[in-house]
Write an enzyme that holds these catalytic residues in place. Structure first.
Site, PDB file in Angstrom:
ATOM      1  N   HIS A   1       1.268  -1.079  -0.273  1.00 14.05           N
ATOM      2  CA  HIS A   1      -0.100   0.146  -0.194  1.00 14.05           C
ATOM      3  C   HIS A   1       0.974   1.083   0.480  1.00 14.05           C
ATOM      4  O   HIS A   1       1.898   1.140   0.714  1.00 14.05           O
ATOM      5  CB  HIS A   1      -0.975   0.194   1.232  1.00 14.05           C
ATOM      6  CG  HIS A   1      -1.768  -1.505   1.435  1.00 14.05           C
ATOM      7  ND1 HIS A   1      -2.959  -1.234   2.196  1.00 14.05           N
ATOM      8  CD2 HIS A   1      -2.252  -2.047   0.715  1.00 14.05           C
ATOM      9  CE1 HIS A   1      -3.615  -2.027   1.992  1.00 14.05           C
ATOM     10  NE2 HIS A   1      -3.273  -2.826   0.997  1.00 14.05           N
TER      11      HIS A   1
ATOM     12  N   GLU B   1       0.814   3.704   1.365  1.00 15.09           N
ATOM     13  CA  GLU B   1       1.432   4.526   3.041  1.00 15.09           C
ATOM     14  C   GLU B   1       2.333   3.729   3.575  1.00 15.09           C
ATOM     15  O   GLU B   1       3.645   4.344   4.006  1.00 15.09           O
ATOM     16  CB  GLU B   1       0.369   4.363   3.949  1.00 15.09           C
ATOM     17  CG  GLU B   1      -1.472   4.833   3.789  1.00 15.09           C
ATOM     18  CD  GLU B   1      -2.043   4.245   3.096  1.00 15.09           C
ATOM     19  OE1 GLU B   1      -3.218   4.550   3.378  1.00 15.09           O
ATOM     20  OE2 GLU B   1      -1.678   3.312   2.114  1.00 15.09           O
TER      21      GLU B   1
ATOM     22  N   CYS C   1      -6.135   2.304   5.520  1.00 14.44           N
ATOM     23  CA  CYS C   1      -6.677   0.472   5.987  1.00 14.44           C
ATOM     24  C   CYS C   1      -6.904   0.462   7.193  1.00 14.44           C
ATOM     25  O   CYS C   1      -5.225   1.050   7.793  1.00 14.44           O
ATOM     26  CB  CYS C   1      -7.011  -0.343   5.288  1.00 14.44           C
ATOM     27  SG  CYS C   1      -5.263  -0.848   5.091  1.00 14.44           S
TER      28      CYS C   1
ATOM     29  N   CYS D   1      -3.003   0.247   7.313  1.00  9.14           N
ATOM     30  CA  CYS D   1      -2.026   1.132   7.223  1.00  9.14           C
ATOM     31  C   CYS D   1      -1.771   2.169   8.743  1.00  9.14           C
ATOM     32  O   CYS D   1      -1.215   2.611   9.312  1.00  9.14           O
ATOM     33  CB  CYS D   1      -2.128   1.473   5.972  1.00  9.14           C
ATOM     34  SG  CYS D   1      -1.842   0.888   4.298  1.00  9.14           S
TER      35      CYS D   1
END
Length: 150
Positions: free
Chosen positions: A54, A56, A84, A87
């Site tokens: 992801h 992040e 999410c 993260c």
């Protein structure tokens, strides 16, 4: 306004991710003390075939390497979509000072929705959170991406 400028850079990273078939999410980490960008990343889940890639997480890894530290306690994170739960927990572990996100994610978000990681009594660090920064543009990018898949 600096916040909007950083979010525009996150949006550019998100657009680049979409070009490779990844969900268009981008992230930028800024060193608040030095007022400099440490990391810019977009989702690479499909490109890397890695469910943890992801934006992040990639940005946190890049910034930590750049500074040779494990904690980013003087850094801000700008991301185009509400993080999410995975993260959000990484943001807490990294001790990010402030989190700015664009679009809200009622389905998969872990900050204002879902697990609400920062509201849990076991969360060891809670950043200041500002949601909705450049929300319209961030949400539009996601809508267009998913409409193109249908």
């Amino acid at each position: 306004m600096e916040d909007a400028r950083y979010m525009k850079q996150a949006l550019a990273a998100a657009r680049a991710s979409a070009a490779f078939g990844d969900v268009p999410v981008g992230a930028v980490i800024v060193d608040r003390v030095a007022s400099r960008i440490l990391a810019v990343a977009g989702n690479r889940v499909e490109q890397d075939r890695d469910p943890t890639a992801h934006a992040e997480l990639l940005a946190i890894r890049m910034a930590a390497r750049e500074l040779s530290v494990a904690r980013l306690s003087h850094c801000d994170l700008y991301v185009t979509l509400e993080p999410c739960a995975m993260c959000a927990q990484a943001i807490a572990f990294a001790r990010i000072t402030r989190l700015f996100f664009g679009a809200y994610d009622p389905k998969g978000g872990g900050v204002e929705h879902g697990a609400r990681i920062f509201s849990q009594p076991t969360c060891n660090h809670v950043p200041d959170v500002v949601g909705g920064l450049e929300e319209g543009e961030c949400a539009r990018l996601l809508r267009e991406f998913f409409a193109g898949l249908r």
